[in-house]
Design a protein around this motif. Sequence first.
Motif, short mmCIF file in Angstrom:
data_model
loop_
_atom_site.label_atom_id
_atom_site.label_comp_id
_atom_site.label_asym_id
_atom_site.label_seq_id
_atom_site.Cartn_x
_atom_site.Cartn_y
_atom_site.Cartn_z
N TYR A 149 -5.03 14.30 2.95
CA TYR A 149 -5.23 12.92 2.54
C TYR A 149 -5.89 12.17 3.69
CZ TYR A 149 -2.72 14.34 -1.48
OH TYR A 149 -2.40 14.99 -2.63
N TRP A 150 -6.13 10.90 3.49
CA TRP A 150 -6.67 10.12 4.61
C TRP A 150 -6.25 8.69 4.46
CZ3 TRP A 150 -11.70 7.20 4.49
CH2 TRP A 150 -12.23 7.08 3.21
N MET A 151 -6.53 7.91 5.45
CA MET A 151 -6.16 6.50 5.44
C MET A 151 -7.38 5.70 5.85
SD MET A 151 -3.88 6.40 8.95
CE MET A 151 -2.84 7.79 8.55
N HIS A 152 -7.51 4.52 5.24
CA HIS A 152 -8.60 3.65 5.66
C HIS A 152 -8.23 2.21 5.37
CE1 HIS A 152 -9.97 2.92 1.50
NE2 HIS A 152 -9.71 4.19 1.28
N SER A 153 -8.82 1.32 6.14
CA SER A 153 -8.61 -0.09 5.90
C SER A 153 -9.14 -0.45 4.52
CB SER A 153 -9.35 -0.92 6.96
OG SER A 153 -9.33 -2.28 6.58
N HIS A 154 -8.39 -1.32 3.84
CA HIS A 154 -8.89 -1.90 2.58
C HIS A 154 -9.16 -3.39 2.80
CE1 HIS A 154 -9.88 -0.88 -1.50
NE2 HIS A 154 -9.16 0.21 -1.46
N GLN A 155 -9.31 -3.80 4.06
CA GLN A 155 -9.56 -5.19 4.39
C GLN A 155 -11.05 -5.34 4.73
OE1 GLN A 155 -7.21 -7.66 4.31
NE2 GLN A 155 -8.89 -9.09 4.66
N ASP A 156 -11.67 -6.35 4.12
CA ASP A 156 -13.09 -6.60 4.38
C ASP A 156 -13.87 -5.27 4.31
OD1 ASP A 156 -12.29 -9.25 4.79
OD2 ASP A 156 -11.97 -8.89 6.92
N MET A 157 -14.75 -5.06 5.27
CA MET A 157 -15.51 -3.79 5.29
C MET A 157 -15.18 -3.02 6.56
SD MET A 157 -19.07 -4.75 3.41
CE MET A 157 -19.33 -6.30 4.27
N GLN A 158 -13.91 -3.12 7.01
CA GLN A 158 -13.48 -2.44 8.24
C GLN A 158 -13.65 -0.93 8.15
OE1 GLN A 158 -9.44 -3.84 8.71
NE2 GLN A 158 -10.07 -5.85 9.48
N GLU A 159 -13.61 -0.42 6.91
CA GLU A 159 -13.76 1.04 6.76
C GLU A 159 -15.07 1.52 7.37
OE1 GLU A 159 -13.43 2.98 2.67
OE2 GLU A 159 -15.46 3.46 3.34
N GLN A 160 -16.16 0.74 7.19
CA GLN A 160 -17.45 1.15 7.74
C GLN A 160 -17.41 1.21 9.27
OE1 GLN A 160 -21.16 1.67 6.22
NE2 GLN A 160 -20.39 2.85 7.97
N SER A 161 -16.55 0.38 9.86
CA SER A 161 -16.44 0.36 11.32
C SER A 161 -15.36 1.33 11.80
CB SER A 161 -16.15 -1.05 11.80
OG SER A 161 -17.15 -1.94 11.33
N LEU A 162 -15.15 2.38 11.02
CA LEU A 162 -14.32 3.52 11.41
C LEU A 162 -12.82 3.23 11.47
CD1 LEU A 162 -17.12 4.72 11.84
CD2 LEU A 162 -16.32 5.72 13.97
N MET A 163 -12.36 2.25 10.68
CA MET A 163 -10.90 2.09 10.53
C MET A 163 -10.45 3.12 9.48
SD MET A 163 -8.36 -0.03 11.63
CE MET A 163 -8.49 -1.82 11.60
N THR A 164 -10.49 4.38 9.89
CA THR A 164 -10.26 5.51 9.00
C THR A 164 -9.63 6.63 9.83
OG1 THR A 164 -12.41 6.43 9.54
CG2 THR A 164 -12.33 5.05 7.59
N ALA A 165 -8.81 7.46 9.21
CA ALA A 165 -8.21 8.58 9.94
C ALA A 165 -7.62 9.58 8.96
CB ALA A 165 -7.13 8.08 10.89
N PRO A 166 -7.40 10.82 9.42
CA PRO A 166 -6.76 11.81 8.54
C PRO A 166 -5.29 11.49 8.30
CG PRO A 166 -7.95 12.89 10.35
CD PRO A 166 -7.86 11.42 10.68
N LEU A 167 -4.80 11.91 7.14
CA LEU A 167 -3.37 11.86 6.81
C LEU A 167 -3.04 13.23 6.23
CD1 LEU A 167 -0.58 10.77 6.17
CD2 LEU A 167 -1.56 9.46 4.28
N ILE A 168 -2.42 14.06 7.03
CA ILE A 168 -2.18 15.46 6.65
C ILE A 168 -0.68 15.65 6.43
CG2 ILE A 168 -2.48 17.88 7.32
CD1 ILE A 168 -5.13 16.27 7.14
N VAL A 169 -0.33 16.12 5.24
CA VAL A 169 1.06 16.36 4.91
C VAL A 169 1.22 17.86 4.65
CG1 VAL A 169 2.99 15.76 3.40
CG2 VAL A 169 1.19 14.07 3.86
N HIS A 170 1.95 18.53 5.53
CA HIS A 170 2.11 19.99 5.41
C HIS A 170 3.13 20.33 4.34
CE1 HIS A 170 0.45 19.68 9.61
NE2 HIS A 170 -0.37 20.52 9.03
N ASP A 171 3.06 21.58 3.88
CA ASP A 171 4.13 22.05 3.00
C ASP A 171 4.56 23.44 3.42
OD1 ASP A 171 2.55 24.00 1.81
OD2 ASP A 171 2.12 22.81 0.04
N ALA A 172 5.69 23.87 2.88
CA ALA A 172 6.32 25.10 3.35
C ALA A 172 5.44 26.33 3.07
CB ALA A 172 7.68 25.25 2.68
N ALA A 173 4.76 26.34 1.92
CA ALA A 173 3.95 27.50 1.57
C ALA A 173 2.81 27.70 2.57
CB ALA A 173 3.39 27.34 0.15
#
Length: 532
Positions: A149-173
């Motif tokens: 998954y990932w995360m990003h700003s939903h405010q204004d256009m901050q996403e374009q200015s790299l307010m973004t990052a990975p969101l990694i959720v591991h599982d047992a398998a």
Amino acid sequence: MLVQHSPLPNHSDAAVAGQNSRSRVNPLSRRRFLEAALAAAAVPILPGAGRAAAYPGKRLVAGTRMIEVHGRPAKVFGLTGPDGSPGIRLAAGERFRVDLVNEAGTRTIVHWHGQLPPWTQDGFPWPESPPIANGAVQAYDYAPISGTYWMHSHQDMQEQSLMTAPLIVHDAAELRDDRQEVVLMLHDFTFRTPEEVLAGLTGTTPATVQAMARKMEEAPARTVSSNAAHASMSSIAADVPDMGMSGMDMPAMAMSGPDGMRMDLNDVRYDAFLANDRTLADPEIVHVERGSRIRLRIINGASSSQFWVDLGDLVGRVVATDGQPVHAVAGSRFPIAMAQRLDILIDLPEVGAFPILARLEGDGRQTGIVLATTGARIPRIAESAQTAPPVDNSLEARLSAVEPLRARHADVVRTIALAGGMKPYAWSMNGEYWPQVTPLMLAKGQRVEIDLVNRTMMAHPMHLHGHAFQVIAIDGRPIQGAVRDTVLVMPMGRVRIAFDANNPGRWPFHCHNLYHQATGMMTEFRYQGIAT
Ligand SMILES: [Cu+2]
């Protein structure tokens, strides 16, 4: 487990008023209290900045940082996790318990893209879940779903200015499978501000863009029935005479699609394309063991760009899209639309250096990283290569979910028309421009099918918050497709999706091209009984 807490600087908000001092320092009771409050009403989950500082979540800082692009410094936003790397990684079974600390110098709100939290934790600036002030902290606590998954700003256009990052959720398998994890996050980068880019597209000025953005924030999600002044960016685009700037960002390329149809690609002329914040002039080199087994997690975090992933001579197997397992599809070149993710398993040959590239559609420019065993010679990789075709649904048509939706009749079937164009630059859903939209009302328990009909010459990556949908038809051809959160609707194409209405709230449904969204291409799915 009881955790030692520092004194709480602020207990003034009403949500806490009923609690005794013991429950304030006990994370479990406080969480139960918050869950109860959420269940009862649309209470903002996080009542006050000060108190959240004492909440024992992982610390995620929304801040600013300097990166270097082609030898030039650039100040951008960033989302930095507790270990100093971008984003959040969760162990199998771990809750998403995060304190988001806003040090960005401006207000922000961060969306956990593809996750299925309660709606007030989704990170969208509704009146019920307003943005986080600079200097404030907001706590989140929900059961995450595993995958890329990932995360990003939903405010204004901050996403374009790299307010973004990975969101990694591991599982047992995955842990049992014991593969080396490699995360590759893609971006498009410009030295201009997003307001300058949007002003160029709409033929207006950055100041006008900012004024419009402020107006839109003051009236989020007003319905068409309200008598509010029509204040969308699109109306401005239509009204303001061409100021001679619109030529800056016309489609870099118009290309023929599969049927010889002319299609528009790449609204914005970017300065660079980034892979984990770097260009191919100085790419990230990921050390791998000889014969390593890799799980590559590719995230297209670009605001207005789509890519072909190119594994070179390697053959990979796509085993998940948008975090959700699919029956494996083997190949060396895979399309990835805006906001989508691909999990690709690769078994490397013994030793060597293996570039993993992403080539911009309709263009030769590329970015990427290099997987390398110890001592391998790292080749110099050009930042331009052969022109790539438009990203399409060739992969989508071959995908099938490992866990499809249960077969049942649809309670709600709706068609949503995607319309708009470059002149004036404005994009709509069913003829409406955000925030003047009519919410699609849903009831909990319904099976919903949406037919997305694209009446434009651009492809639109459509994203639904808070639900995973299944792709059940492409251009009228039924499939048992992938379960995912973002699907591409090709120019003049049609895609049908299905989902179960199982997460009551207010949910945005929008094009993930940031400039399409900003000029109107967003609507709301709202559950009955959600007060606003
Ligand atoms: Cu779009």
